[in-house]
Write a protein that holds these residues in place. Structure first.
Motif, PDB file in Angstrom:
ATOM      1  N   ILE A 316       0.847  -1.200   0.000  1.00 26.52           N
ATOM      2  CA  ILE A 316       0.000   0.000   0.000  1.00 26.52           C
ATOM      3  C   ILE A 316       0.876   1.241   0.000  1.00 26.52           C
ATOM      4  O   ILE A 316       0.613   2.208  -0.693  1.00 26.52           O
ATOM      5  CB  ILE A 316      -0.918   0.027   1.252  1.00 26.52           C
ATOM      6  CG1 ILE A 316      -1.764  -1.232   1.314  1.00 26.52           C
ATOM      7  CG2 ILE A 316      -1.811   1.246   1.233  1.00 26.52           C
ATOM      8  CD1 ILE A 316      -2.600  -1.316   2.586  1.00 26.52           C
ATOM      9  N   ARG A 317       1.952   1.157   0.785  1.00 24.42           N
ATOM     10  CA  ARG A 317       2.841   2.319   0.877  1.00 24.42           C
ATOM     11  C   ARG A 317       3.417   2.699  -0.477  1.00 24.42           C
ATOM     12  O   ARG A 317       3.473   3.874  -0.834  1.00 24.42           O
ATOM     13  CB  ARG A 317       3.971   2.018   1.866  1.00 24.42           C
ATOM     14  CG  ARG A 317       4.800   3.233   2.166  1.00 24.42           C
ATOM     15  CD  ARG A 317       6.000   2.944   3.039  1.00 24.42           C
ATOM     16  NE  ARG A 317       6.786   4.156   3.154  1.00 24.42           N
ATOM     17  CZ  ARG A 317       6.531   5.135   4.008  1.00 24.42           C
ATOM     18  NH1 ARG A 317       5.529   5.017   4.833  1.00 24.42           N
ATOM     19  NH2 ARG A 317       7.266   6.213   4.042  1.00 24.42           N
ATOM     20  N   GLU A 318       3.849   1.691  -1.240  1.00 26.24           N
ATOM     21  CA  GLU A 318       4.395   1.984  -2.566  1.00 26.24           C
ATOM     22  C   GLU A 318       3.327   2.599  -3.459  1.00 26.24           C
ATOM     23  O   GLU A 318       3.574   3.576  -4.163  1.00 26.24           O
ATOM     24  CB  GLU A 318       4.958   0.701  -3.194  1.00 26.24           C
ATOM     25  CG  GLU A 318       6.329   0.367  -2.654  1.00 26.24           C
ATOM     26  CD  GLU A 318       6.875  -0.950  -3.186  1.00 26.24           C
ATOM     27  OE1 GLU A 318       7.916  -1.378  -2.683  1.00 26.24           O
ATOM     28  OE2 GLU A 318       6.247  -1.554  -4.083  1.00 26.24           O
ATOM     29  N   PHE A 319       2.130   2.030  -3.405  1.00 23.83           N
ATOM     30  CA  PHE A 319       1.039   2.581  -4.220  1.00 23.83           C
ATOM     31  C   PHE A 319       0.758   4.028  -3.819  1.00 23.83           C
ATOM     32  O   PHE A 319       0.606   4.910  -4.658  1.00 23.83           O
ATOM     33  CB  PHE A 319      -0.228   1.733  -4.072  1.00 23.83           C
ATOM     34  CG  PHE A 319      -1.357   2.221  -4.945  1.00 23.83           C
ATOM     35  CD1 PHE A 319      -1.534   1.747  -6.234  1.00 23.83           C
ATOM     36  CD2 PHE A 319      -2.244   3.190  -4.472  1.00 23.83           C
ATOM     37  CE1 PHE A 319      -2.561   2.224  -7.044  1.00 23.83           C
ATOM     38  CE2 PHE A 319      -3.275   3.669  -5.269  1.00 23.83           C
ATOM     39  CZ  PHE A 319      -3.434   3.183  -6.560  1.00 23.83           C
ATOM     40  N   ASP A 320       0.730   4.254  -2.517  1.00 25.24           N
ATOM     41  CA  ASP A 320       0.454   5.611  -2.030  1.00 25.24           C
ATOM     42  C   ASP A 320       1.555   6.583  -2.443  1.00 25.24           C
ATOM     43  O   ASP A 320       1.302   7.755  -2.706  1.00 25.24           O
ATOM     44  CB  ASP A 320       0.310   5.615  -0.499  1.00 25.24           C
ATOM     45  CG  ASP A 320      -1.036   5.055  -0.063  1.00 25.24           C
ATOM     46  OD1 ASP A 320      -1.945   4.977  -0.912  1.00 25.24           O
ATOM     47  OD2 ASP A 320      -1.182   4.695   1.123  1.00 25.24           O
ATOM     48  N   ASP A 321       2.779   6.063  -2.521  1.00 27.38           N
ATOM     49  CA  ASP A 321       3.893   6.923  -2.910  1.00 27.38           C
ATOM     50  C   ASP A 321       3.817   7.279  -4.397  1.00 27.38           C
ATOM     51  O   ASP A 321       4.029   8.423  -4.782  1.00 27.38           O
ATOM     52  CB  ASP A 321       5.213   6.210  -2.588  1.00 27.38           C
ATOM     53  CG  ASP A 321       6.394   7.173  -2.614  1.00 27.38           C
ATOM     54  OD1 ASP A 321       6.157   8.397  -2.526  1.00 27.38           O
ATOM     55  OD2 ASP A 321       7.540   6.702  -2.726  1.00 27.38           O
ATOM     56  N   TYR A 322       3.493   6.288  -5.227  1.00 22.75           N
ATOM     57  CA  TYR A 322       3.470   6.521  -6.673  1.00 22.75           C
ATOM     58  C   TYR A 322       2.139   7.105  -7.158  1.00 22.75           C
ATOM     59  O   TYR A 322       2.060   7.616  -8.255  1.00 22.75           O
ATOM     60  CB  TYR A 322       3.751   5.220  -7.420  1.00 22.75           C
ATOM     61  CG  TYR A 322       5.156   4.712  -7.231  1.00 22.75           C
ATOM     62  CD1 TYR A 322       6.256   5.514  -7.563  1.00 22.75           C
ATOM     63  CD2 TYR A 322       5.404   3.445  -6.717  1.00 22.75           C
ATOM     64  CE1 TYR A 322       7.550   5.056  -7.384  1.00 22.75           C
ATOM     65  CE2 TYR A 322       6.692   2.979  -6.540  1.00 22.75           C
ATOM     66  CZ  TYR A 322       7.765   3.785  -6.873  1.00 22.75           C
ATOM     67  OH  TYR A 322       9.048   3.339  -6.694  1.00 22.75           O
ATOM     68  N   TYR A 330       0.381  15.671  -1.822  1.00 26.05           N
ATOM     69  CA  TYR A 330       1.076  15.667  -0.532  1.00 26.05           C
ATOM     70  C   TYR A 330       2.564  15.513  -0.816  1.00 26.05           C
ATOM     71  O   TYR A 330       2.954  14.750  -1.699  1.00 26.05           O
ATOM     72  CB  TYR A 330       0.606  14.498   0.348  1.00 26.05           C
ATOM     73  CG  TYR A 330      -0.815  14.650   0.830  1.00 26.05           C
ATOM     74  CD1 TYR A 330      -1.115  15.391   1.964  1.00 26.05           C
ATOM     75  CD2 TYR A 330      -1.866  14.048   0.145  1.00 26.05           C
ATOM     76  CE1 TYR A 330      -2.411  15.538   2.401  1.00 26.05           C
ATOM     77  CE2 TYR A 330      -3.177  14.187   0.584  1.00 26.05           C
ATOM     78  CZ  TYR A 330      -3.441  14.942   1.707  1.00 26.05           C
ATOM     79  OH  TYR A 330      -4.723  15.084   2.148  1.00 26.05           O
ATOM     80  N   GLU A 331       3.367  16.215  -0.031  1.00 32.54           N
ATOM     81  CA  GLU A 331       4.809  16.211  -0.241  1.00 32.54           C
ATOM     82  C   GLU A 331       5.416  14.805  -0.196  1.00 32.54           C
ATOM     83  O   GLU A 331       6.148  14.403  -1.080  1.00 32.54           O
ATOM     84  CB  GLU A 331       5.438  17.042   0.876  1.00 32.54           C
ATOM     85  CG  GLU A 331       6.432  18.060   0.421  1.00 32.54           C
ATOM     86  CD  GLU A 331       6.743  18.992   1.567  1.00 32.54           C
ATOM     87  OE1 GLU A 331       7.622  18.648   2.370  1.00 32.54           O
ATOM     88  OE2 GLU A 331       6.074  20.042   1.678  1.00 32.54           O
ATOM     89  N   THR A 332       5.104  14.090   0.884  1.00 32.72           N
ATOM     90  CA  THR A 332       5.621  12.728   1.034  1.00 32.72           C
ATOM     91  C   THR A 332       4.489  11.813   1.476  1.00 32.72           C
ATOM     92  O   THR A 332       3.421  12.284   1.866  1.00 32.72           O
ATOM     93  CB  THR A 332       6.723  12.652   2.114  1.00 32.72           C
ATOM     94  OG1 THR A 332       6.094  12.845   3.390  1.00 32.72           O
ATOM     95  CG2 THR A 332       7.790  13.703   1.929  1.00 32.72           C
ATOM     96  N   VAL A 333       4.742  10.510   1.420  1.00 30.00           N
ATOM     97  CA  VAL A 333       3.718   9.553   1.863  1.00 30.00           C
ATOM     98  C   VAL A 333       3.392   9.770   3.335  1.00 30.00           C
ATOM     99  O   VAL A 333       2.243   9.738   3.739  1.00 30.00           O
ATOM    100  CB  VAL A 333       4.166   8.083   1.730  1.00 30.00           C
ATOM    101  CG1 VAL A 333       2.974   7.174   1.617  1.00 30.00           C
ATOM    102  CG2 VAL A 333       5.104   7.890   0.583  1.00 30.00           C
ATOM    103  N   ASP A 334       4.450   9.958   4.131  1.00 26.79           N
ATOM    104  CA  ASP A 334       4.219  10.117   5.564  1.00 26.79           C
ATOM    105  C   ASP A 334       3.417  11.381   5.871  1.00 26.79           C
ATOM    106  O   ASP A 334       2.608  11.403   6.788  1.00 26.79           O
ATOM    107  CB  ASP A 334       5.547  10.116   6.334  1.00 26.79           C
ATOM    108  CG  ASP A 334       6.088   8.701   6.509  1.00 26.79           C
ATOM    109  OD1 ASP A 334       5.334   7.742   6.188  1.00 26.79           O
ATOM    110  OD2 ASP A 334       7.229   8.543   6.946  1.00 26.79           O
ATOM    111  N   THR A 335       3.641  12.438   5.077  1.00 27.60           N
ATOM    112  CA  THR A 335       2.825  13.646   5.257  1.00 27.60           C
ATOM    113  C   THR A 335       1.360  13.295   5.012  1.00 27.60           C
ATOM    114  O   THR A 335       0.479  13.698   5.777  1.00 27.60           O
ATOM    115  CB  THR A 335       3.242  14.731   4.233  1.00 27.60           C
ATOM    116  OG1 THR A 335       4.648  14.839   4.260  1.00 27.60           O
ATOM    117  CG2 THR A 335       2.612  16.059   4.556  1.00 27.60           C
ATOM    118  N   TYR A 336       1.137  12.558   3.934  1.00 33.48           N
ATOM    119  CA  TYR A 336      -0.221  12.120   3.612  1.00 33.48           C
ATOM    120  C   TYR A 336      -0.815  11.323   4.777  1.00 33.48           C
ATOM    121  O   TYR A 336      -1.929  11.592   5.231  1.00 33.48           O
ATOM    122  CB  TYR A 336      -0.187  11.298   2.319  1.00 33.48           C
ATOM    123  CG  TYR A 336      -1.357  10.385   2.093  1.00 33.48           C
ATOM    124  CD1 TYR A 336      -2.662  10.889   2.045  1.00 33.48           C
ATOM    125  CD2 TYR A 336      -1.161   9.011   1.905  1.00 33.48           C
ATOM    126  CE1 TYR A 336      -3.739  10.036   1.833  1.00 33.48           C
ATOM    127  CE2 TYR A 336      -2.227   8.173   1.690  1.00 33.48           C
ATOM    128  CZ  TYR A 336      -3.523   8.678   1.661  1.00 33.48           C
ATOM    129  OH  TYR A 336      -4.580   7.836   1.459  1.00 33.48           O
TER     130      TYR A 336
END
Ligand SMILES: *[C@@H]1O[C@H](CO)[C@@H](O)[C@H](O)[C@H]1NC(C)=O
Ligand SMILES: *[C@@H]1O[C@H](CO)[C@@H](O)[C@H](O)[C@H]1NC(C)=O
Length: 468
Positions: A316-322, A330-336
């Motif tokens: 999920i993290r990779e999907f959210d990043d791409y 959102y700037e980064t995944v963690d910001t999101y």
């Protein structure tokens, strides 16, 4: 070295041992191997069949977390029989993983048909609102003129699905069917791009996208000013629900809500799901679901996100990043994850909210549950059960029903007949000549007979429309 030149007596010893072992029948080895394998699986799948058996399948009690001065608990939840009994798991599904997997691959959903309404949001997006009323589930197909659905004060329950779910998902069918069976109107508010509808705007839904919920809630309230509105959010839908309730505080026409198996804190949820081997299985499965969703809308994702990245995403993290964070800007995944977590909005929830979670939920960890915040807010009662898996809580020997569906419906029923339903307060016009400091936002005047009247001309968002 001894290994290089073993003494004759040592090698004789091994020879004798080998001869001895060869005398043991082969099926004994098979038995030992099977036992080890069963022991491993029993632990790996967190099966609790023996514990259940020894306790006579008496089930696990529900634990409540609430503020001691919470009227919601004392006047409403304490009257809910289902919440105050125990939850007994279907014996052949006595594992959070078996429950969760069974729910997603089989699920035993009831059979019925939704009536679809396509809804266009102010930004041009399209949502599929799938309706069910009691006549759709009464099994009485010839029931042409339904009295119940015509009653203006029949409650409407809005369902917000989880991450890759839509109205056809087994757990939502269970929920929709049984809620409609009580005589209430049910509408599944599918996320954008789900339920077979195209994406028609560059706004996409994500785990913290509350605008669609707000729009749908306000639209339904405008269309049915006399009908109490309830919302039930599941998984990511629960996160969206709690965030929405926190954002809008008193300023919502929602009379009461239930959040089931919420991830609460997306950052903790992300760390949890990528930690253990068994969780990675869910991570991969959910990422696959997200990829399928992206493939349906490839032109949009290719244009707004990183398509190669989406295709090779294994979590999920990779999907959210791409995808998600790029589309959501959102700037980064963690910001999101930080911005979209509902746990920080818990303190501002101002309407009756029941939260249900399973302690053994393999997807949404208990580590993320905001226990203290729930205890500090008297509008919230948190009910946790030892077993249940993710949105499963199967019960009965045939696994025909879900415990949380019954519990949520009973809670809304008791709330509906109590004095504790939330009503959007009448707020004086933001008249600068008078006490402008008192007015904090809502632009709606709820008069004595429950009718809503327009009060001023300054809606801050599309959702805060005036009513005439
Ligand atoms: C319960 O709520 C009150 C305010 O309503 C608050 O002062 C108190 O700290 C809360 N209790 C807990 C345990 O958080
Ligand atoms: C709300 O509306 C009613 C009738 O429309 C009116 O009598 C009442 O004064 C209004 N309340 C406020 C606070 O403006």
């Amino acid at each position: 070295m001894e290994l290089e030149a073993p003494s004759t007596s040592t090698s004789n010893g091994y020879l004798i041992l080998l001869q001895g072992l060869s005398l043991i029948p082969f099926w004994h080895y098979l038995l030992i191997l099977t036992t080890v394998l069963i022991y491993f699986l029993y632990n790996f799948l967190e099966i609790h069949f023996l514990e259940d058996l020894f306790s006579g399948f008496s089930g696990s009690p529900v634990e409540f977390t609430f503020n001691s001065s919470s009227q919601l608990y004392h006047a409403v939840v304490s009257k809910c029989r289902i919440l105050h009994s125990t939850y007994s798991v279907t014996p052949w599904l006595s594992s959070p993983h078996l429950q969760t997997v069974f729910l997603n691959f089989f699920g035993n959903p009831p059979v019925f048909k939704y009536k679809r309404q396509l809804f266009t949001t102010p930004d041009g997006g399209t949502l599929a609102l799938d309706w069910v009323t009691s006549s759709d589930v009464s099994g009485n197909a010839l029931n042409v003129d339904n009295v119940v659905t015509k009653d203006e004060s029949t409650p409407i329950v809005i369902l917000i699905p989880g991450l890759t779910s839509d109205s056809s998902s087994p757990y939502l069918k269970h929920l929709a069917y049984h809620t409609a069976k009580r005589g209430w109107k049910v509408v599944v508010s599918n996320h954008r791009g789900f339920g077979g509808v195209p994406i028609t705007s560059d706004c996409f839904y994500n785990s913290g996208w509350t605008e669609d919920t707000r729009t749908v809630v306000n639209y339904l309230h405008k269309e049915n000013p006399r009908a109490p509105l309830f919302v039930i959010g599941t998984s990511i839908g629960a996160n969206i629900l709690v965030k929405y309730l926190g954002e809008d505080g008193e300023n919502t026409p929602v009379a009461g809500a239930v959040a089931v198996c919420s991830p609460w804190d997306l950052l903790i949820a992300d760390r949890f799901i990528s930690r253990a081997r068994v969780q990675k299985f869910y991570d991969k499965a959910l990422a696959g679901g997200l990829q399928d969703y992206a493939k349906l809308h490839q032109p949009h994702f290719s244009r707004l996100a990183n398509w190669e990245g989406i295709e090779k995403s294994l979590s999920i993290r990779e999907f959210d990043d791409y995808a998600t964070r790029m589309v959501g800007k959102y700037e980064t995944v963690d910001t999101y994850y930080r911005r979209c977590s509902s746990s920080t909005y818990v303190q501002s929830v101002s309407i009756p909210l029941l939260c249900i979670s399973a302690v053994d939920d393999p997807v949404c960890t208990t580590e993320a549950i905001p226990w203290d915040e729930c205890r500090a807010n008297k509008n919230i009662v948190l009910a946790t059960v030892k077993h249940g898996g993710h949105l499963a809580f199967f019960e009965g020997i045939t696994a025909s029903s879900l415990w949380w569906v019954r519990a949520a419906n009973e809670f809304l029923d008791v709330l509906h007949s109590s004095h504790y339903m939330h009503e959007q307060k009448k707020i004086s016009t933001p008249n600068t000549l008078l006490d402008s400091s008192i007015d904090q936002g809502p632009y709606i005047n709820l008069t004595g007979d429950g009718m809503v009247a327009a009060l001023n001309n300054e809606p801050t968002t599309d959702s805060q429309k005036k009513y005439r």
